[in-house]
Design an enzyme around this catalytic site. Structure first.
Site, PDB file in Angstrom:
ATOM      1  N   GLU A 257     -57.011  39.781 114.876  1.00  0.00           N
ATOM      2  CA  GLU A 257     -56.914  38.422 115.810  1.00  0.00           C
ATOM      3  C   GLU A 257     -57.944  38.605 116.729  1.00  0.00           C
ATOM      4  OE1 GLU A 257     -52.925  37.712 117.505  1.00  0.00           O
ATOM      5  OE2 GLU A 257     -53.796  35.904 118.497  1.00  0.00           O
TER       6      GLU A 257
ATOM      7  N   ARG B 140     -48.835  52.926 110.659  1.00  0.00           N
ATOM      8  CA  ARG B 140     -49.957  52.549 111.595  1.00  0.00           C
ATOM      9  C   ARG B 140     -50.386  53.993 112.456  1.00  0.00           C
ATOM     10  NH1 ARG B 140     -49.481  48.656 115.521  1.00  0.00           N
ATOM     11  NH2 ARG B 140     -50.168  49.937 117.339  1.00  0.00           N
TER      12      ARG B 140
ATOM     13  N   LYS C 110     -53.557  46.022 121.942  1.00  0.00           N
ATOM     14  CA  LYS C 110     -54.627  45.127 122.439  1.00  0.00           C
ATOM     15  C   LYS C 110     -54.128  44.481 123.852  1.00  0.00           C
ATOM     16  CE  LYS C 110     -55.610  42.912 118.906  1.00  0.00           C
ATOM     17  NZ  LYS C 110     -55.971  41.933 117.889  1.00  0.00           N
TER      18      LYS C 110
HETATM   19  P1  ATP Z   1     -52.384  45.100 118.588  1.00  0.00           P
HETATM   20  O1  ATP Z   1     -50.921  45.463 118.629  1.00  0.00           O
HETATM   21  O2  ATP Z   1     -53.132  46.042 119.288  1.00  0.00           O
HETATM   22  O3  ATP Z   1     -52.745  43.751 119.184  1.00  0.00           O
HETATM   23  P2  ATP Z   1     -52.402  43.890 116.163  1.00  0.00           P
HETATM   24  O4  ATP Z   1     -51.584  44.503 114.870  1.00  0.00           O
HETATM   25  O5  ATP Z   1     -51.626  42.801 116.629  1.00  0.00           O
HETATM   26  O6  ATP Z   1     -52.712  45.010 117.095  1.00  0.00           O
HETATM   27  P3  ATP Z   1     -54.516  42.528 114.752  1.00  0.00           P
HETATM   28  O7  ATP Z   1     -55.979  42.262 115.292  1.00  0.00           O
HETATM   29  O8  ATP Z   1     -53.515  41.724 113.828  1.00  0.00           O
HETATM   30  O9  ATP Z   1     -53.917  43.491 115.907  1.00  0.00           O
HETATM   31  O10 ATP Z   1     -54.860  43.839 113.646  1.00  0.00           O
HETATM   32  C1  ATP Z   1     -55.730  43.756 112.683  1.00  0.00           C
HETATM   33  C2  ATP Z   1     -55.258  44.638 111.751  1.00  0.00           C
HETATM   34  O11 ATP Z   1     -55.407  45.910 112.107  1.00  0.00           O
HETATM   35  C3  ATP Z   1     -53.911  44.527 110.996  1.00  0.00           C
HETATM   36  O12 ATP Z   1     -53.875  44.445 109.629  1.00  0.00           O
HETATM   37  C4  ATP Z   1     -53.180  45.464 111.610  1.00  0.00           C
HETATM   38  O13 ATP Z   1     -52.099  45.882 110.965  1.00  0.00           O
HETATM   39  C5  ATP Z   1     -54.069  46.523 111.805  1.00  0.00           C
HETATM   40  N1  ATP Z   1     -53.733  47.632 112.847  1.00  0.00           N
HETATM   41  C6  ATP Z   1     -53.394  47.173 114.247  1.00  0.00           C
HETATM   42  N2  ATP Z   1     -53.041  48.333 114.675  1.00  0.00           N
HETATM   43  C7  ATP Z   1     -52.949  49.238 114.109  1.00  0.00           C
HETATM   44  C8  ATP Z   1     -52.935  50.881 114.081  1.00  0.00           C
HETATM   45  N3  ATP Z   1     -52.258  51.114 115.365  1.00  0.00           N
HETATM   46  N4  ATP Z   1     -52.875  51.544 112.815  1.00  0.00           N
HETATM   47  C9  ATP Z   1     -53.290  51.089 112.087  1.00  0.00           C
HETATM   48  N5  ATP Z   1     -53.717  49.671 111.663  1.00  0.00           N
HETATM   49  C10 ATP Z   1     -53.564  48.987 112.906  1.00  0.00           C
HETATM   50 MG    MG Z   2     -51.336  40.895 115.022  1.00  0.00          MG
END
Ligand code: ATP
Ligand code: MG
Length: 550
Positions: A34, A260, A270
């Site tokens: 995102e 994760r 983020k």
């Molecule tokens: P955040 O909580 O930091 O905003 P998010 O999951 O909301 O992370 P996205 O931009 O939706 O952020 O993530 C893109 C991809 O990266 C998704 O498939 C998510 O599962 C993966 N991802 C995010 N954080 C991690 C992590 N700590 N370890 C492994 N994969 C991750």
């Molecule tokens: Mg997300």
């Protein structure tokens, strides 16, 4: 298809079987960020996994922005994410994709569900909807709007789309099961009203699909075969599948979840990282203390070290906490093997070699790095006046101190052995300079009189050197779990995470350092030239000493 030599992780095993059994012909994965912030080290794991699967099995990996929430998204983030993925060494197949590319189709599919009696317009506000939803232990109650007719729902949804309804006044919901043990199936929201400009679709829409209503359908449209995401989406999988089963999708992707990445002393959210930026705790998303890919790049981490780290931690079905020392080990190992050496004096102390002829200079040649024969030799100017580090001199010291002491000898790295005779102090009582003698014939040789130097120290010539600022970094958080339980991560910010050392002196070649290129400053640590500062500034990448697994 090339068979990987290392043992397959569980997702690779699944894919291998799917290919062997011809359930799929070609693997297609995607990385779906995102664009609401910069990518962090957790995303690096997901990138390495998704792009790595495509590489390993001769398939494709798409980059798809999950841009369903225009409120928090921004083109700056889109550009930063593309740059970071490429910098890590990956290239997406085809064009960059956006969930918003599919807004027309998703809208059609929402109508499809309404016509099938599987979606309805609900007028509960957010608080009421939460109350009706129930809890983990209590079933939800049906919304009073659940039994609206198809025609009424079509008319209301059209009114939502046409901008005739207030934000928050209505939503479109799937009609699934308010008593389900899985809260995600209790009539989840498909569309919300948001009268917001969108970075891709402009002002075309004032209703936006939810993540759940967009994600699996995007996968289906793109022919994603293995939709790999983190464990927190496991509870969404029944909903993912419900959409795939109830919509006229062109393909049936499947979702798989992995653990994760959590790193101690580090935040991987983020939202929280954005708070550090917005509230000025760090100097931007690419501050070298940030666990963002942009921060690691500016700090001097190499793409290879981040990829290596992701390989070391592996891919499992459960969450765990990884020691940040492992990441530090990965970059240290890379730089130890590859980085050119350079000499730097953080706290310069002048040494005058009283027996070296005034006005005379010479050029000494030293290897670029003991570990890399391909690097060119370095040329070090040498003369009567040099600088050493203040820490490397004492008037008196015990035997453990293997540097320069009055009346004792030390070797200057790549140069002569010297012996200290006398200190000259300033009015403040501080040592202003040291008078010493160089021992002739000691370039690469021990002194003929048999009195060996105690140790080796770095130095730079007084008549020709580079002058720069050095930024030393400590961990950004003092607590190994800055945001665990009810802790607030801002409470454990390390006030000493940045130390600026102005007026450091280094060997002359550092004037030509490339931005981002790593060096080992001998006896100090690994550094790289900062990419933002106008003047010459070196960021500490990592210290020399490795405490991981020791
Ligand atoms: P955040 O909580 O930091 O905003 P998010 O999951 O909301 O992370 P996205 O931009 O939706 O952020 O993530 C893109 C991809 O990266 C998704 O498939 C998510 O599962 C993966 N991802 C995010 N954080 C991690 C992590 N700590 N370890 C492994 N994969 C991750
Ligand atoms: Mg997300």
């Amino acid at each position: 298809m090339t068979e990987p030599a290392k043992p397959l992780n569980f997702i690779e095993q699944i894919i291998k079987k799917d290919l062997e059994e011809k359930r799929v012909n070609k693997v297609v994965t995607r990385f779906p960020p995102e664009p609401n912030g910069y990518l962090h080290i957790g995303h690096a794991k997901s990138i390495c996994l998704n792009f790595g699967l495509a590489e390993t099995f001769g398939g494709d990996c798409h980059l798809r922005f999950d841009d369903t929430n225009p409120v928090k998204e921004d083109m700056e983030y889109v550009e930063a994410i593309k740059r970071d993925v490429q910098w890590l060494g990956f290239q997406w197949a085809g064009e960059v994709r956006y969930a918003s590319n599919y807004f027309d189709t998703l809208y059609e599919w929402a109508l499809h569900l309404i016509r099938a009696g599987k979606a309805y317009v609900c007028d509960l506000n957010a608080d009421e909807a939460r109350e009706y939803r129930g809890t983990l232990t209590e079933p939800g109650r049906p919304s009073p709007y659940r039994e609206r007719s198809v025609d009424e729902n079509l008319a209301l949804f059209e009114a939502m789309r046409a901008g005739e309804c207030e934000e928050g006044s209505r939503s479109l919901r799937a009609k699934i099961d308010m008593a389900s043990g899985n809260i995600n199936l209790r009539d989840p929201v498909l569309y919300r009203i948001r009268k917001q400009h969108h970075h891709q679709t402009g002002d075309r829409w004032c209703i936006y699909p939810s993540y759940d209503f967009a994600h699996g359908q995007g996968d289906a449209i793109e022919g994603i075969t293995h939709s790999v995401c983190t464990l927190e989406f496991a509870d969404h999988q029944p909903l993912y599948n419900w959409f795939i089963e109830n919509l006229p999708v062109p393909a049936k992707p499947r979702q798989y979840e992995f653990g994760r990445l959590n790193l101690n002393y580090t935040i991987t959210s983020k939202r929280k990282l954005k708070q550090l930026v917005d509230e000025g705790f760090v100097d931007g998303w690419d501050d070298p203390r940030m666990p963002t890919i942009a921060g690691f790049r500016r700090r001097g981490y190499t793409p290879a070290s981040l990829r290596r780290f992701c390989e070391m931690i592996g891919v499992t079905r459960s969450d765990g906490v990884v020691d940040v020392g492992m990441l530090e080990h990965a970059i240290r190992d890379d730089l130890d093997k590859n980085a050119p050496r350079a000499m730097c004096v953080l706290s310069p102390l002048k040494v005058v070699l009283t027996n070296y002829p005034e006005g005379q200079t010479e050029s000494l040649t030293v290897p670029g790095s003991p570990n890399r024969e391909d690097l060119p030799d370095r040329t070090l100017p040498f003369g009567r006046e040099i600088y050493i580090d203040r820490d490397d001199f004492r008037e008196e010291a015990n035997k453990k101190y293997k540097r320069l002491v009055l009346g004792k000898r030390v070797r200057l790295r790549g140069a002569y052995v010297i012996e200290a005779d006398e200190v000259v102090k300033g009015d403040d009582g501080e040592i202003a300079l040291v008078k010493a003698r160089y021992i002739e014939g000691t370039l690469g040789e021990n002194p003929e009189d048999g009195i060996k130097p105690k140790g080796v120290i770095q130095w730079v010539a007084a008549h020709e050197h580079a002058r720069f600022e050095v930024r030393l970094y400590e961990r950004l958080f003092n607590d190994p779990e800055p945001d665990a339980g009810d802790k607030h991560f801002l409470d454990s910010i390390n006030p000493e995470s940045l130390t600026v050392v102005p007026d450091c002196l280094g060997e002359i070649g550092l004037n030509n350092a490339d931005v981002g290129a790593g060096y080992q400053f001998e006896r100090i640590g690994y550094f790289c030239r900062d990419s933002r500062a106008e003047n010459l500034v070196f960021n500490q990448t990592i210290s020399l000493k490795d405490s991981f697994n020791k």
